[in-house]
Design a protein around this motif. Structure first.
Motif, mmCIF file in Angstrom:
data_model
loop_
_atom_site.group_PDB
_atom_site.id
_atom_site.type_symbol
_atom_site.label_atom_id
_atom_site.label_comp_id
_atom_site.label_asym_id
_atom_site.label_seq_id
_atom_site.Cartn_x
_atom_site.Cartn_y
_atom_site.Cartn_z
ATOM 1 N N ASN A 78 0.793 -1.226 0.000
ATOM 2 C CA ASN A 78 0.000 0.000 0.000
ATOM 3 C C ASN A 78 0.829 1.281 0.000
ATOM 4 N N GLY A 79 2.143 1.170 -0.019
ATOM 5 C CA GLY A 79 2.981 2.356 0.128
ATOM 6 C C GLY A 79 2.775 3.415 -0.926
ATOM 7 N N GLY A 80 2.421 3.029 -2.143
ATOM 8 C CA GLY A 80 2.199 3.993 -3.208
ATOM 9 C C GLY A 80 0.778 3.968 -3.712
ATOM 10 N N ARG A 81 -0.169 3.767 -2.831
ATOM 11 C CA ARG A 81 -1.562 3.548 -3.244
ATOM 12 C C ARG A 81 -2.464 4.714 -2.844
ATOM 13 N N ILE A 82 -3.265 5.173 -3.793
ATOM 14 C CA ILE A 82 -4.277 6.176 -3.489
ATOM 15 C C ILE A 82 -5.663 5.587 -3.768
ATOM 16 N N ILE A 83 -6.687 6.166 -3.146
ATOM 17 C CA ILE A 83 -8.062 5.745 -3.414
ATOM 18 C C ILE A 83 -8.920 6.984 -3.613
ATOM 19 N N ILE A 84 -10.013 6.817 -4.338
ATOM 20 C CA ILE A 84 -10.848 7.966 -4.667
ATOM 21 C C ILE A 84 -11.536 8.540 -3.437
ATOM 22 N N ASP A 85 -11.753 7.717 -2.404
ATOM 23 C CA ASP A 85 -12.388 8.191 -1.170
ATOM 24 C C ASP A 85 -11.669 9.403 -0.582
ATOM 25 N N ASN A 118 -14.832 9.110 -18.066
ATOM 26 C CA ASN A 118 -15.338 9.770 -16.851
ATOM 27 C C ASN A 118 -15.851 8.794 -15.801
ATOM 28 N N SER A 119 -15.610 7.509 -15.989
ATOM 29 C CA SER A 119 -15.790 6.536 -14.915
ATOM 30 C C SER A 119 -14.538 6.584 -14.041
ATOM 31 N N SER A 120 -14.444 5.702 -13.055
ATOM 32 C CA SER A 120 -13.314 5.805 -12.128
ATOM 33 C C SER A 120 -12.860 4.445 -11.633
ATOM 34 N N PHE A 121 -11.555 4.337 -11.438
ATOM 35 C CA PHE A 121 -11.011 3.255 -10.625
ATOM 36 C C PHE A 121 -11.316 3.554 -9.161
ATOM 37 N N HIS A 122 -11.362 2.524 -8.358
ATOM 38 C CA HIS A 122 -11.437 2.770 -6.913
ATOM 39 C C HIS A 122 -10.066 3.184 -6.387
ATOM 40 N N THR A 123 -9.036 2.519 -6.848
ATOM 41 C CA THR A 123 -7.704 2.730 -6.291
ATOM 42 C C THR A 123 -6.661 2.668 -7.400
ATOM 43 N N ILE A 158 -17.616 12.779 -7.528
ATOM 44 C CA ILE A 158 -18.506 13.891 -7.866
ATOM 45 C C ILE A 158 -18.422 14.976 -6.798
ATOM 46 N N TYR A 159 -18.598 14.546 -5.552
ATOM 47 C CA TYR A 159 -18.634 15.511 -4.452
ATOM 48 C C TYR A 159 -17.239 16.072 -4.171
ATOM 49 N N GLY A 160 -16.244 15.186 -4.164
ATOM 50 C CA GLY A 160 -14.887 15.613 -3.825
ATOM 51 C C GLY A 160 -14.318 16.636 -4.792
ATOM 52 N N PHE A 161 -14.528 16.434 -6.099
ATOM 53 C CA PHE A 161 -14.005 17.398 -7.068
ATOM 54 C C PHE A 161 -14.769 18.719 -7.014
ATOM 55 N N ALA A 162 -16.076 18.658 -6.744
ATOM 56 C CA ALA A 162 -16.838 19.903 -6.596
ATOM 57 C C ALA A 162 -16.320 20.709 -5.407
ATOM 58 N N LEU A 163 -15.984 20.018 -4.312
ATOM 59 C CA LEU A 163 -15.442 20.706 -3.143
ATOM 60 C C LEU A 163 -14.041 21.239 -3.407
ATOM 61 N N SER A 164 -13.223 20.489 -4.142
ATOM 62 C CA SER A 164 -11.896 20.995 -4.496
ATOM 63 C C SER A 164 -12.015 22.233 -5.374
ATOM 64 N N TYR A 165 -13.013 22.254 -6.254
ATOM 65 C CA TYR A 165 -13.230 23.464 -7.048
ATOM 66 C C TYR A 165 -13.598 24.633 -6.140
ATOM 67 N N ARG A 166 -14.459 24.398 -5.156
ATOM 68 C CA ARG A 166 -14.861 25.484 -4.251
ATOM 69 C C ARG A 166 -13.631 26.137 -3.620
ATOM 70 N N TYR A 167 -12.667 25.328 -3.212
ATOM 71 C CA TYR A 167 -11.495 25.859 -2.515
ATOM 72 C C TYR A 167 -10.435 26.432 -3.452
ATOM 73 N N THR A 168 -10.351 25.932 -4.678
ATOM 74 C CA THR A 168 -9.244 26.319 -5.563
ATOM 75 C C THR A 168 -9.663 27.128 -6.780
ATOM 76 N N LYS A 169 -10.930 27.002 -7.180
ATOM 77 C CA LYS A 169 -11.456 27.601 -8.412
ATOM 78 C C LYS A 169 -10.750 27.072 -9.661
ATOM 79 N N ASN A 170 -10.210 25.869 -9.556
ATOM 80 C CA ASN A 170 -9.609 25.209 -10.709
ATOM 81 C C ASN A 170 -10.735 24.608 -11.557
ATOM 82 N N TRP A 194 -17.055 1.295 -9.264
ATOM 83 C CA TRP A 194 -17.714 1.150 -7.964
ATOM 84 C C TRP A 194 -18.562 2.396 -7.726
ATOM 85 N N ALA A 195 -19.847 2.204 -7.475
ATOM 86 C CA ALA A 195 -20.779 3.338 -7.444
ATOM 87 C C ALA A 195 -20.429 4.349 -6.356
ATOM 88 N N ARG A 196 -20.085 3.875 -5.172
ATOM 89 C CA ARG A 196 -19.781 4.819 -4.101
ATOM 90 C C ARG A 196 -18.510 5.612 -4.414
#
Length: 397
Positions: free
Chosen positions: A166-173, A213-218, A251-263, A243-245
């Protein structure tokens, strides 16, 4: 108890202002508040719900789980909506132990600190301006920042530093944990939090979000140099499925990142991931647990994924111009999906059920589905309160 596959699709209302939906949202909120209030003596601020058993009762668990913040978050939302002191007192009691949790090295070394502290101590700061809670929230951001690995430019999801698997692993959560870092950067004027959050968002956008525009989980990277290796799943149907969740977190995470960065790239990612989510829903507008799983009579739903997606799309709508080409499309989704959740997945007609939503799925691969999930309950309540009063939770001030 009949499953959702036997329920009739929800009526499809035309795009409407929240006021036109009072006959749906307000009774649903009233029922949810009653259920939330009934949890208070059951948990007594000493234990926390995670997922339910087969009798639709939550097990009493410690605050060790990544989900421990969602119940206090529901209490804070309930207090802000009603101004009822019983919710405030219960929220404070359920939150106070999180300062001690942060002192436990084994429990503070996790990427889930955003889920845990945004909905507890950050909520306490935002709701009642408790300065000690604010300081604890900054300390939680400090702990999350320690998960950032500069050599691979990512926030490690699981395991200790150097973990072979798991040392180099990211997840969408993790996209939903980034608001803690953005918030801390604003509060302290320390750019280190913001830079780590932006690095994680960029990596997620480049590698976890696929061209359709689909996603990997990790996703795995070489932990020594950050070279990309491969996408995979942990809780989805298979490595290249969606994975639906996880899609909802995006969806929510990128919208929130936009709120903070306006990217604008983050706003477009949220928009496109939302369209993918909506385009792959069944007729009743509530997701199956994975968008690529074969659909049979007993295929599990994940009501929590749809509740998260509704919150995410409401956040997205808040950033779109009034004349945006997708506005009516997204408004229709929120109305349809939330009406379906209220009428066919909520516990409004089931007094013995403890939670707010049925047919959540924690980990279908481990046979954990058809249950209440406390995060599903939280996001269902947040979505209803966004629709009715514009209460957006604690992801930003």
């Amino acid at each position: 108890m009949p499953g959702p596959e036997q329920a009739k699709p929800a009526d499809t209302p035309a795009p409407a202002a929240a006021a036109q939906q009072n006959n749906v949202w307000k009774p649903a909120i009233s029922q949810a508040l009653e259920k939330t209030a009934a949890m208070i003596p059951y948990f007594e601020g000493k234990s926390y719900p995670h997922v339910s058993d087969k009798s639709w009762k939550y097990k009493k668990e410690s605050y060790n789980n990544w989900t421990a913040g969602f119940y206090p978050g529901m209490l804070w939302l309930s207090y802000q909506y009603t101004k009822d002191e019983k919710f405030k007192q219960a929220a404070e009691q359920a939150t106070t132990r999180f300062k001690d949790r942060l002192k436990n090295a084994g429990l503070s070394d996790t990427h889930d600190l955003g889920f845990l502290y945004t909905l507890t101590t950050a909520a306490q700061w935002m709701a009642v301006k408790d300065t000690a809670a604010k300081q604890t929230t900054v300390e939680a951001a400090d702990a999350l920042l320690k998960r950032y690995r500069p050599e691979s430019d990512l926030i490690q999801a699981w395991g200790k530093k150097g973990d072979k698997n798991n040392g180099g692993r990211i997840i969408i959560d993790t996209m939903m944990n980034l608001p803690l870092l953005y918030w801390a950067s604003e509060q302290t004027n320390n750019e280190a939090y913001r830079k780590a959050a932006i690095s994680q968002a960029n990596k997620t956008l480049k590698y976890i979000v696929r061209p359709d525009n689909s996603s990997f989980h990790t996703y795995y990277f070489d932990q020594n140099n950050g070279q990309p290796l491969r996408g995979a799943t942990h809780q989805g149907y298979k490595d290249d499925s969606t994975w639906a969740r996880g899609q909802a977190w995006g969806i929510y995470g990128f919208a929130l990142s936009y709120r903070y960065t306006k990217n604008e790239e983050y706003l477009e990612a949220s928009r496109k991931m939302a369209r993918y989510f909506i385009e792959h829903l069944p007729p009743d507008q509530v997701a199956y647990w994975d968008f690529n799983v074969p659909v049979l009579a007993d295929t599990p739903r994940d009501s929590s994924a749809s509740a998260i997606a509704a919150c995410g799309v409401l956040e997205l709508l808040g950033h779109l111009p009034k004349d945006d080409k997708d506005r009516a499309y997204f408004e229709k989704f929120v109305n349809d999906s939330m009406t379906s959740l209220v009428n066919h997945y909520s516990t409004k007609n089931d007094p013995d059920a403890q939670g707010l939503l049925k047919y959540g799925a924690y980990n279908v691969n481990n046979k954990e589905f058809n249950q209440h999930t406390i995060w599903g309950d939280y996001f269902y309540l947040e979505a209803l309160m966004r629709l009715d009063k514009g209460l957006h939770g604690y992801w930003y001030e």
